[in-house]
Motif scaffolding. Sequence first.
Motif, PDB file in Angstrom:
ATOM      1  N   VAL A   1      -0.108  10.328   6.020  1.00 57.54           N
ATOM      2  CA  VAL A   1      -0.200   9.178   6.436  1.00 57.54           C
ATOM      3  C   VAL A   1       0.398   8.110   5.598  1.00 57.54           C
ATOM      4  O   VAL A   1       1.112   7.230   5.947  1.00 57.54           O
ATOM      5  N   ALA A   2      -0.329   8.041   4.685  1.00 61.02           N
ATOM      6  CA  ALA A   2       0.081   7.102   3.565  1.00 61.02           C
ATOM      7  C   ALA A   2       1.514   7.190   2.828  1.00 61.02           C
ATOM      8  O   ALA A   2       2.162   5.876   2.951  1.00 61.02           O
ATOM      9  N   GLU A   3       2.242   8.226   3.044  1.00 61.82           N
ATOM     10  CA  GLU A   3       3.682   8.325   2.923  1.00 61.82           C
ATOM     11  C   GLU A   3       4.393   7.564   3.849  1.00 61.82           C
ATOM     12  O   GLU A   3       5.565   6.936   3.763  1.00 61.82           O
ATOM     13  N   LEU A   4       4.003   7.903   5.168  1.00 63.57           N
ATOM     14  CA  LEU A   4       4.438   7.213   6.388  1.00 63.57           C
ATOM     15  C   LEU A   4       4.528   5.846   6.311  1.00 63.57           C
ATOM     16  O   LEU A   4       5.220   5.138   6.574  1.00 63.57           O
ATOM     17  N   ILE A   5       3.258   5.269   5.937  1.00 65.99           N
ATOM     18  CA  ILE A   5       2.979   3.930   5.675  1.00 65.99           C
ATOM     19  C   ILE A   5       4.026   3.192   4.854  1.00 65.99           C
ATOM     20  O   ILE A   5       4.726   2.126   5.155  1.00 65.99           O
ATOM     21  N   ARG A   6       4.076   4.004   3.716  1.00 68.51           N
ATOM     22  CA  ARG A   6       5.023   3.334   2.473  1.00 68.51           C
ATOM     23  C   ARG A   6       6.664   3.396   3.091  1.00 68.51           C
ATOM     24  O   ARG A   6       7.302   2.509   2.753  1.00 68.51           O
TER      25      ARG A   6
END
Length: 97
Positions: A90-95
């Motif tokens: 999810v953090a990668e998606l946000i970035r």
Amino acid sequence: QLIPVEAIDWIGNRRNYAVLHVEGRRHLVRSTLARLESRLDPQQFVRVHRSMIVNAARIRTVQPLEDGNFAIVLEDGTDLRSSRAYRQRVAELIRAR
């Protein structure tokens, strides 16, 4: 019934079936989420929970929660929760957004 991959909002599971959520309707597919995930474009679909895969194009907002999870709201107003096990994805998606 054939459903275009782009039309899928998110995918959940129910026992031995995957539940495709498409434009407010549900469609059952006899498959595991892991099998479907392996066939979907990882740039378009992200696993956010052991029981959920989300179409990244349908995400309106992603908000971090105090417990380390994320609240994910889709364009149609559907409110989903990620799990800590998928926090990195999810953090990668946000970035990437």
